[in-house]
Motif scaffolding. Structure first.
Motif, mmCIF file in Angstrom:
data_model
loop_
_atom_site.group_PDB
_atom_site.id
_atom_site.type_symbol
_atom_site.label_atom_id
_atom_site.label_comp_id
_atom_site.label_asym_id
_atom_site.label_seq_id
_atom_site.Cartn_x
_atom_site.Cartn_y
_atom_site.Cartn_z
ATOM 1 N N LEU A 204 -12.987 11.154 4.642
ATOM 2 C CA LEU A 204 -11.667 11.724 4.387
ATOM 3 C C LEU A 204 -11.788 13.232 4.490
ATOM 4 C CD1 LEU A 204 -8.730 11.022 3.464
ATOM 5 C CD2 LEU A 204 -9.484 11.528 1.168
ATOM 6 N N PHE B 268 -10.535 16.645 3.569
ATOM 7 C CA PHE B 268 -9.793 17.105 2.398
ATOM 8 C C PHE B 268 -9.639 18.615 2.506
ATOM 9 C CE2 PHE B 268 -9.097 17.581 -2.118
ATOM 10 C CZ PHE B 268 -8.528 16.390 -2.482
ATOM 11 N N LEU C 135 -15.971 8.136 1.338
ATOM 12 C CA LEU C 135 -15.410 7.305 0.278
ATOM 13 C C LEU C 135 -15.825 5.848 0.413
ATOM 14 C CD1 LEU C 135 -11.725 8.528 0.203
ATOM 15 C CD2 LEU C 135 -13.454 8.938 -1.522
ATOM 16 N N GLY D 72 -13.955 2.900 -0.908
ATOM 17 C CA GLY D 72 -12.687 2.644 -1.591
ATOM 18 C C GLY D 72 -12.134 3.982 -2.028
ATOM 19 N N GLU D 73 -11.949 4.140 -3.340
ATOM 20 C CA GLU D 73 -11.546 5.463 -3.822
ATOM 21 C C GLU D 73 -12.718 6.169 -4.486
ATOM 22 O OE1 GLU D 73 -8.169 6.803 -5.625
ATOM 23 O OE2 GLU D 73 -6.793 5.398 -4.683
ATOM 24 N N MET E 95 -14.054 9.186 -8.839
ATOM 25 C CA MET E 95 -12.906 8.849 -7.993
ATOM 26 C C MET E 95 -12.296 10.120 -7.381
ATOM 27 S SD MET E 95 -12.356 5.515 -8.883
ATOM 28 C CE MET E 95 -10.631 5.076 -8.938
ATOM 29 N N ILE E 96 -11.411 9.937 -6.422
ATOM 30 C CA ILE E 96 -10.738 11.092 -5.810
ATOM 31 C C ILE E 96 -10.009 11.910 -6.871
ATOM 32 C CG2 ILE E 96 -8.950 11.827 -4.195
ATOM 33 C CD1 ILE E 96 -9.452 9.499 -2.529
ATOM 34 N N SER E 97 -9.347 11.193 -7.790
ATOM 35 C CA SER E 97 -8.599 11.905 -8.834
ATOM 36 C C SER E 97 -9.532 12.779 -9.658
ATOM 37 C CB SER E 97 -7.916 10.908 -9.757
ATOM 38 O OG SER E 97 -7.313 9.894 -9.017
ATOM 39 N N ASP E 98 -10.772 12.303 -9.864
ATOM 40 C CA ASP E 98 -11.725 13.092 -10.645
ATOM 41 C C ASP E 98 -12.173 14.321 -9.875
ATOM 42 O OD1 ASP E 98 -11.619 11.178 -12.629
ATOM 43 O OD2 ASP E 98 -13.232 10.020 -11.736
ATOM 44 N N ILE F 137 -10.343 16.038 -7.977
ATOM 45 C CA ILE F 137 -9.271 17.021 -8.185
ATOM 46 C C ILE F 137 -9.449 17.696 -9.534
ATOM 47 C CG2 ILE F 137 -6.774 17.333 -8.308
ATOM 48 C CD1 ILE F 137 -7.641 16.306 -5.631
ATOM 49 N N LYS G 80 -5.179 8.390 6.670
ATOM 50 C CA LYS G 80 -6.027 7.937 5.563
ATOM 51 C C LYS G 80 -5.373 8.172 4.201
ATOM 52 C CE LYS G 80 -10.229 8.452 8.180
ATOM 53 N NZ LYS G 80 -11.325 9.378 8.522
ATOM 54 N N TYR G 81 -4.664 9.276 4.076
ATOM 55 C CA TYR G 81 -3.980 9.525 2.803
ATOM 56 C C TYR G 81 -2.895 8.479 2.571
ATOM 57 C CZ TYR G 81 -6.338 13.982 2.414
ATOM 58 O OH TYR G 81 -7.290 14.948 2.293
ATOM 59 N N LEU H 254 -4.532 5.196 1.533
ATOM 60 C CA LEU H 254 -4.918 5.175 0.122
ATOM 61 C C LEU H 254 -3.684 4.996 -0.760
ATOM 62 C CD1 LEU H 254 -7.605 7.991 0.053
ATOM 63 C CD2 LEU H 254 -7.972 5.567 -0.360
ATOM 64 N N LEU I 212 -2.600 1.415 -0.572
ATOM 65 C CA LEU I 212 -3.482 0.541 -1.365
ATOM 66 C C LEU I 212 -3.164 0.649 -2.845
ATOM 67 C CD1 LEU I 212 -6.916 1.067 0.375
ATOM 68 C CD2 LEU I 212 -5.532 -0.997 0.324
ATOM 69 N N ARG I 213 -3.002 1.895 -3.284
ATOM 70 C CA ARG I 213 -2.662 2.100 -4.689
ATOM 71 C C ARG I 213 -1.342 1.421 -5.011
ATOM 72 N NH1 ARG I 213 -3.660 8.309 -6.504
ATOM 73 N NH2 ARG I 213 -5.915 8.410 -6.240
ATOM 74 N N ASN J 21 -0.853 15.726 -5.783
ATOM 75 C CA ASN J 21 -2.019 16.579 -5.991
ATOM 76 C C ASN J 21 -3.277 15.963 -5.408
ATOM 77 O OD1 ASN J 21 -0.229 16.460 -8.620
ATOM 78 N ND2 ASN J 21 -0.778 18.572 -8.164
ATOM 79 N N GLU J 22 -3.248 14.650 -5.207
ATOM 80 C CA GLU J 22 -4.440 13.991 -4.699
ATOM 81 C C GLU J 22 -4.265 13.553 -3.249
ATOM 82 O OE1 GLU J 22 -4.847 10.863 -7.556
ATOM 83 O OE2 GLU J 22 -4.605 12.316 -9.161
ATOM 84 N N ARG K 82 -5.394 8.164 -14.264
ATOM 85 C CA ARG K 82 -6.153 7.840 -13.070
ATOM 86 C C ARG K 82 -5.865 6.395 -12.688
ATOM 87 N NH1 ARG K 82 -11.701 9.106 -14.675
ATOM 88 N NH2 ARG K 82 -11.832 6.902 -15.055
ATOM 89 N N TYR K 83 -6.062 6.107 -11.428
ATOM 90 C CA TYR K 83 -5.772 4.800 -10.851
ATOM 91 C C TYR K 83 -6.441 3.658 -11.623
ATOM 92 C CZ TYR K 83 -6.449 1.370 -7.085
ATOM 93 O OH TYR K 83 -6.526 0.268 -6.331
ATOM 94 N N ASP K 84 -7.751 3.778 -11.878
ATOM 95 C CA ASP K 84 -8.440 2.684 -12.568
ATOM 96 C C ASP K 84 -8.004 2.588 -14.025
ATOM 97 O OD1 ASP K 84 -9.766 5.166 -12.737
ATOM 98 O OD2 ASP K 84 -11.412 4.182 -13.757
#
Lengths: 582, 318
Positions: A201, A203, A220, A222-223, A562-565, A567, B133-134, B137, B140-141, B212-213, B286-288
């Motif tokens: 990815l 970024f 990546l 997955g995420e 994860m991606i969010s982390d 960030i 790709k964004y 994702l 998928l989410r 933001n992600e 967060r997603y998880d």
């Protein structure tokens, strides 16, 4: 120079006086010359074998010595590689210099000793054309891959007008485009990994959360992040090269733009070593004004961090509140400096002007206003459960790792080390102020934010003391190299008039020598290493910025998260790309 | 003939109102957010900036209808329409006031559930067909988040259905004449609210977009009116969920003094504002974390709620 410090004797005792040549510098940092073949051995000794070791590779840079006139007593050298180490046990730096000869010099890597040397050594190659043998992945780091020449060499032009006119024929365009194509191997990444289905990815450099033109190549699963490789240099403006072209005085505005959220803090970092070289003692009033302005800018920078960090985690509102507060701060800064982000307000030997009438009322109003706002933000951001869930335990770093990777400032304190250069190596009268050094315990994203929030409160305390005890007196030193000098001194007699005329038109000639000073800037330790050849311009200006090593730690902090982390980690490190790329 | 005429009239009035409300919401949200964030918001075009929406619509219609060359064209075009169609269809079963409804279906609740399930396709297909790709994702989410929360929308409503003894929406509202279901079905209400937030993918649960992600998540590649449709779909979705909360848990059109329709509008409007307030107040999980909360906490809670409601009902009848 005063009595010789202990480390030089230790080194000479261990390796012999003929191996370790001593150089005296204006900044009194112990400086020794060693042979290129002994680098690994001596640095390892300093890091691992002596008592109270030098744990941090603080800086690694080079000097093109080929046109330098004044270097008495120093070994013959075309290119000098400079290692600067910092010991937290000794509270002392040591500078190791290595002389290299010839037009295409080379040196052994020290990445096996300090992994953080990676980027610094790439910069050696990129900027000076010094080949680093054994480096895992030597590449251009700040300049584009097709760049010809090495910008910080003296024979490389500093202005576009010194070069042939720029053209971009079609075939060259295609060639450049091809060089920019993404090939995982160029990044030290594997395209295919067994038992995993990975995705690359891209970024940035244009991404809402990279806080500037930072590019990250993320691999990546997955995420989940398997690898991150930062790509810097998009914000490179040749700040160090410009130091060799601008007069000592006219370089000040360029420093503003290095850490563009730090304002006058950059000015101070640059001026302290320059004043050391010139032998200027800054009057008390100027010192306190400088401290007050620096602390105002620290709050300003931390507010931007706080708001954008919350926004990175999806909280929409805090950034608006904090920019409102920042606007209040800027009112003071505007009243004092007349500018906002790029104040260019400190001068060699003092500050540009005295404080305006009524400044204390403005500052007092702000001191009244701010604490309540900070309390409100605690509830809005720091105590928010979702915010905590996103930041606690994310991007964890221990003290040892942080030191190993050159991390300073709030990011280091978040790991639990109580280390603030304002207290440990006081400058500009910081030892006269009462304030605490906030620290964290876990070194995670939450602690990094918490430390900064508390630092804002401490800065308010310092500003309060500045208001209460602002000393009277001149705002500039009477020293002849003060630029521009106090007006009454210019009108004294013909000598002072000539001084004024020359210092303003040509710039002040700073006596030859070397000086360094590292201050506690808003993001960490920002140090300028300036070398004068007795000219009106600097011979070499090295800017050691905190954000550069901080960005280098991102892959280590983000792996497996994860991606969010990612960030959250980027936001919590509080970097500025101008500060990374210079 | 007369009744067909009235039905058609209702269809068009409802359609016009919903589209009007949805675009009005854009203005409302921007102004409310601005108010809470100490700024002005759109206040230049027309009185109070009301015509800003009109200007935006003109702008968005005039934009180039760009489809990326690498996109899967038919799917890329269909995806944004799905979200608008499904949410609009759900409105057909809502009873705004006694007699004011498009169709008075005996299985109104089930139609609403079915339509909101179909809505997921919009996001997933958009993310997939963009070949970005964004977007992928984001898609998928969206799939994971909306499928799991879909479950709770259904489960949280079952308590209401049990109490009312009917899937017909008019019956459910009538059954609340004595006591609004937000009382006995408080747990159901909270779960439905959270699930509704996830279904409409609004901050703090806007993970499929998460600007933001993921830049803009599933609709990164969309522009012009196709993007506008996603936007519209989101606001119709908010209106729908707010209307459903008012209907299922707050007595729909029931209320003293004022006419029923007005009560319904007031209640719906209140929940719309609550949605906007949440957006202003909270960061994004967060997603998880979102997934683990849904399966570890909300699912058992929803089942327990169902069990307790059932047990009480059974004990009452015996």
């Amino acid at each position: 120079m005063s009595d010789p410090p202990g480390i030089i004797e230790e080194l000479q005792g261990r390796f012999g006086a003929e191996t370790v040549l001593v150089q005296t510098t204006r900044d009194a940092v112990p400086t020794v010359w060693i042979g290129a073949d002994r680098v690994g051995e001596i640095l390892r000794h300093l890091k691992q074998e002596i008592s109270r070791p030098y744990g941090m590779l603080y800086d690694l840079t080079a000097i093109d010595e080929r046109t330098r006139q004044n270097r008495p007593g120093q070994p013959d050298s075309d290119f000098t590689v400079v290692y600067q180490l910092l010991s937290f046990d000794r509270n002392e730096y040591v500078r190791i210099k290595v002389a290299l000869r010839g037009d295409s010099p080379s040196i052994r890597t020290i990445t096996d000793l300090w992994p953080s040397a990676d980027w610094y050594e790439c910069e050696l190659w990129d900027m000076f054309g010094i080949t680093v043998q054994g480096h895992p992945h030597l590449r251009r780091i700040l300049m584009p891959p097709w760049w010809k020449g090495h910008p910080l060499r003296k024979d490389h032009p500093a202005r576009a007008t010194d070069m042939t006119p720029f053209t971009m024929p079609q075939e060259q365009y295609i060639d450049y485009e091809e060089q920019l194509e993404f090939r995982p191997a160029d990044w030290g990444l594997q395209e295919h990994v067994d038992n995993a289905d990975l995705m690359f990815l891209n970024f940035g450099p244009q991404h809402p959360s990279t806080h500037g033109v930072l590019r990250l190549v993320v691999q990546l699963d997955g995420e989940q992040i398997a690898h991150v490789v930062p790509d810097i240099g998009y914000h490179h403006r040749g700040a160090e090269k410009m130091g060799e072209r601008q007069s000592w005085h006219t370089y000040i505005p360029y420093t503003d733009r290095v850490d563009y959220l730090g304002g006058v803090v950059n000015n101070l970092a640059y001026l302290l070593p320059v004043e050391k070289l010139a032998g200027i003692e800054v009057p008390d009033r100027a010192k306190v004004i400088r401290v007050m302005l620096c602390e105002l800018y620290r709050i300003y920078s931390h507010l931007v961090f706080y708001g954008t960090f919350a926004q990175d985690l999806g909280a929409l509102s805090p950034v608006f509140y904090m920019f409102t507060d920042r606007e209040r701060l800027l009112e003071i800064i505007e009243a004092v400096c007349g500018a906002r982000m790029h104040p260019n307000w400190f001068r060699i030997g003092g500050v540009a002007q005295d404080l305006p009438e009524g400044w204390d009322r403005l500052v007092k109003d702000f001191l009244q206003y701010m604490p309540a706002r900070l309390r409100e933000y605690d509830g809005l951001v720091m105590k928010n459960r979702l915010f905590q869930a996103r930041t606690k335990g994310i991007g964890v770093s221990t003290i040892e790792e942080a030191i190993e990777w050159g991390v300073t400032g709030p990011n280091l304190r978040a790991c639990g080390l109580e280390w603030d250069f304002r207290k440990k190596m006081p400058y500009s009268g910081y030892d006269q102020f009462e304030f605490d050094i906030p620290t964290g315990q876990h070194g995670d994203c939450y602690d990094r934010a918490a430390v900064r929030v508390e630092e804002m409160r401490q800065s308010l305390r310092i500003i309060q003391q500045c208001v209460d005890h602002m000393p009277p007196g001149p705002y500039k030193s009477p020293h002849p190299l003060t630029t521009p000098p106090l007006k009454e001194r210019t009108m004294y007699d013909i000598e002072t008039l000539i001084d004024h005329f020359l210092n303003v038109s040509w710039g002040p000639p700073i006596p030859p020598g070397e000086a360094f000073f590292g201050i506690e800037a808003t993001k960490g330790n920002n140090g300028y290493y300036v070398i004068s050849d007795g000219n009106t311009m600097s011979y070499r200006t090295r800017i050691r910025t905190p954000s550069f090593p901080h960005i280098q730690t991102v892959p280590r902090l983000a792996r497996g998260l994860m991606i969010s982390d990612l960030i959250a980690i980027l936001g919590s490190l509080d970097f500025v790309m101008g500060d990374v790329d210079r | 003939m007369h009744s067909v005429g009235i039905s058609l009239l209702i269809v068009f009035v409802v359609l016009a109102c919903i589209l009007g409300v949805a675009s009005g919401l854009i203005w409302l949200e921007r102004r409310l957010l601005a108010l809470w964030q100490d700024r002005y918001g759109p206040n230049r075009v027309g009185p109070f900036g009301l015509l800003q929406v009109l200007a935006d619509i003109i702008k968005i219609l005039m934009k180039e209808d760009w489809i990326p060359p690498f996109a899967d064209k038919p799917v890329f075009v269909i995806a944004p329409a799905i979200t608008v169609i499904t949410t609009l269809l759900s409105f057909s079963v809502i009873v705004f006031a006694p007699g004011i409804t498009v169709v008075d279906l005996g299985i109104g609740v089930l139609l609403f559930l079915a339509m909101s399930s179909l809505g997921v396709y919009s996001l997933v297909l958009a993310g997939w067909s963009s070949d970005n790709k964004y977007s992928l994702l984001g898609g998928l989410r969206a799939a994971a988040q909306m499928l799991s929360y879909e479950l709770f929308v259904g489960l949280s409503l079952m308590g209401v259905v049990m109490l009312a003894g009917s899937f017909r929406i008019a019956d459910i509202v009538e059954a609340q004449r004595g006591l609004w279901f937000c009382g006995p079905q408080f747990v159901g209400f909270v779960i439905f609210f959270i699930a509704g937030l996830a279904e409409t993918h609004r901050l703090p649960l806007d993970l499929p977009e998460a600007d933001n992600e993921l830049v803009a998540g599933y609709h990164s590649e969309y522009s012009g009116m196709k993007f506008g449709l996603f936007f519209l779909g989101e606001y119709i979705g908010i209106t729908l969920i707010s209307a459903m909360i008012a209907t299922f848990f707050f007595g729909g059109w029931l209320g003293p003094v004022l006419p029923g329709l007005l009560w319904f509008i007031i209640k719906t409007f209140f929940f719309i504002c609550l949605f906007i307030a949440l957006r202003a107040a909270l960061p994004r999980p967060r997603y998880d974390q979102l997934m683990s909360v849904s399966w570890k906490w909300i699912l058992p809670l929803a089942l327990l709620n169902l069990l307790v409601t059932g047990a009480i009902l059974v004990s009452r009848t015996t």
